[in-house]
Design an enzyme around this catalytic site. Structure first.
Site, PDB file in Angstrom:
ATOM      1  N   HIS A   1      60.432 -39.496  41.405  1.00  0.00           N
ATOM      2  CA  HIS A   1      59.912 -40.763  40.904  1.00  0.00           C
ATOM      3  C   HIS A   1      61.032 -41.399  40.077  1.00  0.00           C
ATOM      4  O   HIS A   1      61.788 -40.683  39.411  1.00  0.00           O
ATOM      5  CB  HIS A   1      58.746 -40.586  39.932  1.00  0.00           C
TER       6      HIS A   1
ATOM      7  N   ASP B   1      61.238 -39.972  36.631  1.00  0.00           N
ATOM      8  CA  ASP B   1      61.636 -38.563  36.455  1.00  0.00           C
ATOM      9  C   ASP B   1      63.128 -38.485  36.265  1.00  0.00           C
ATOM     10  O   ASP B   1      63.632 -37.645  35.531  1.00  0.00           O
ATOM     11  CB  ASP B   1      61.435 -37.671  37.697  1.00  0.00           C
TER      12      ASP B   1
HETATM   13  C1  XLS Z   1      50.089 -36.053  41.939  1.00  0.00           C
HETATM   14  C2  XLS Z   1      50.867 -36.368  43.130  1.00  0.00           C
HETATM   15  C3  XLS Z   1      52.283 -36.860  42.874  1.00  0.00           C
HETATM   16  C4  XLS Z   1      52.849 -37.484  44.107  1.00  0.00           C
HETATM   17  C5  XLS Z   1      54.023 -38.362  43.879  1.00  0.00           C
HETATM   18  O1  XLS Z   1      49.038 -35.428  42.012  1.00  0.00           O
HETATM   19  O2  XLS Z   1      50.876 -35.260  43.963  1.00  0.00           O
HETATM   20  O3  XLS Z   1      53.056 -35.823  42.403  1.00  0.00           O
HETATM   21  O4  XLS Z   1      53.206 -36.521  45.038  1.00  0.00           O
HETATM   22  O5  XLS Z   1      53.728 -39.428  43.060  1.00  0.00           O
END
Ligand code: XLS
Ligand code: NI
Ligand code: NI
Length: 449
Positions: A114, A117
């Site tokens: 993301h 991140d």
């Molecule tokens: C959260 C989601 C997230 C997505 C990406 O539950 O799995 O991690 O994979 O935004």
């Protein structure tokens, strides 16, 4: 480009992030070395392709690099010596090299992130964009130094307080606009880094209460948002695959893209089917009351299986625990569906999973990923053996054989009617039906596991 250059990784870190950990090797099932692969042998051919090319493993930046291992009852426990704990861009840049050292030692070719991140959110959108560019410079260098690739990028539209009532489904148009600007930038950066895909997970795209929610309007806003993303993708010439990731709830009470079938319905209703595939996550499937196997079959039937967030949940805890997958039945089922569908093209197996709060040392990141990779390698080999054996598929085919000719073929071709079927039944009487043989097939599967 594809050359691994360890020097270049260590040039960017004062000390290696994982100094005591060697490159993880395949040592075979008899090895007692916990830091080795027992089953994942990257270049071994299974069902016509190398394991590496079938599985296309990815490291999830948010879990591997950013998860402090806090839970609703306690603070983070993770020890990450390369990380100074600050929100500075310099720290974010250093972290990039720790991540690439990790991928390099693990032998994983892909990562996913993301925007927030990898780089800290600034005081303004412009500042956030600058931060992201500065870290993208570093990601680009690290990709070049190691040959690692970006499986997909995404934008975090759920952490910042502005998104507490949703992003594209917020009741506030200015929040929608902010989210659009953020996704535009995340797409730019994904494109710049040669990302093979871009994921939309509707973190808070749902509701907490219907008392204050206009569901129809919110879902239409979500569709408008995704159409704009499709337009922008064309504008910048980004050819990566768009994914939408179903999840039923958490943190929302209800999330609009709640499961594979609901997602597909949403995409069809809003004319988005041609532009999206599904990124399915195992733990989201179980939260939706389905098995991952079910979700994958639903996606494949619609020709929409794109990528997988490979994790698993805890049967006894009702939330997205994002654990590493180790269950061989699970991986066998998933690999069976994957192989029968022809395999991943743009997608892969992204470990959207975190080590437990109790597993706080850096080496635990290795144990966790090694276990997941070995579990999928075994699942892959077992699934390939089941398909090669052929009994399972032959049984399934025979089970539907009354549809292969005669009245059954007419039903499938839709060239019959209730009247004709009534006449047919009056003449033929009671159908002779065969056993489903579930237990026999379960025993057959156990021959391979
Ligand atoms: C959260 C989601 C997230 C997505 C990406 O539950 O799995 O991690 O994979 O935004
Ligand atoms: Ni996910
Ligand atoms: Ni999840």
């Amino acid at each position: 480009m594809a050359r691994t250059d360890q020097n270049s990784i260590s040039n960017h870190l004062m000390n290696e992030a994982f100094p005591d950990i060697p490159k993880i090797q395949f040592e075979g099932p008899k090895s007692k070395n916990p830091l080795s692969f027992k089953h994942y042998n990257a270049d071994e051919i299974v069902a016509g392709k190398t394991m590496k090319d079938h599985l296309r493993f990815g490291v999830a930046y948010w879990h591997a690099m950013r998860n402090s291992l806090a839970d609703p009852f306690g603070v983070g426990t993770a020890q990450r010596p390369w990380d100074d704990g600050t929100d500075s861009v310099a720290n974010a840049q250093r972290r990039v090299w720790a991540c690439f050292e990790f991928m390099d030692k693990l032998g994983v070719d892909y990562y996913c992130f993301h925007d927030r991140d990898v780089a800290p959110e600034g005081r303004t959108l412009a500042e956030s964009n600058q931060n992201l560019d500065a870290v993208a410079d570093e990601l680009e260098k690290a990709q070049q130094a190691t040959g690692k690739k970006l499986l997909w990028g995404t934008a975090c539209l759920f952490v910042h307080p502005r998104y507490n009532q949703g992003a594209s489904t917020s009741p506030n148009a200015n929040v929608f606009a902010y989210a659009a600007a953020q996704v535009k930038k995340a797409m730019d950066v994904t494109h710049r880094l040669g990302g093979e895909g871009y994921t939309f997970w509707g973190g808070r795209e749902g509701y907490a209460s219907l008392w204050n929610t206009n569901m129809k309007r919110e879902v239409e806003h979500l569709a408008a948002f995704l159409h704009m993303a499709v337009d922008y993708k064309k504008k910048i010439g980004f050819t990566g695959q768009f994914y939408i990731e179903p999840k039923p709830r958490e943190p929302s009470t209800h999330q609009y893209d709640s499961d594979a079938a609901a997602c597909l319905n949403f995409l069809r209703e809003h004319g988005l089917m041609d532009h999206f595939k599904l990124n399915l996550e195992t733990n989201h499937a179980t939260l939706a009351g389905h098995s991952m196997w079910h979700e994958m079959e639903v996606a494949v039937a619609a020709n929409a299986l794109g990528s997988v967030d490979a994790n698993t949940g805890d049967e006894l805890i009702g939330w997205d625990t994002d654990q590493f997958p180790t269950d061989i039945y699970l991986t066998t089922q998933m690999m069976l569906v994957m192989l029968k569908s022809g395999g991943f093209t743009t997608g892969g197996m992204n470990f959207d999973a975190k080590v437990r709060r109790e597993s706080f040392e850096p080496v635990d990141l290795f144990h966790a990923h090694i276990g997941g990779m070995d579990a999928f390698a075994r699942g892959l080999k077992i699934a390939a053996a089941i398909l090669e054996d052929g009994r399972l598929e032959a049984f399934k085919k025979a089970r539907y054989s009354t549809f292969d000719a005669g009245i059954g073929a007419k039903i499938e071709a839709r060239t019959t009617s209730f009247e004709e079927l009534e006449a047919y039944t009056l003449e033929n009487g009671e159908p002779l039906i065969a056993s489903g043989r579930q237990e026999m097939l379960e025993n057959l599967i156990n021959e391979f596991i």
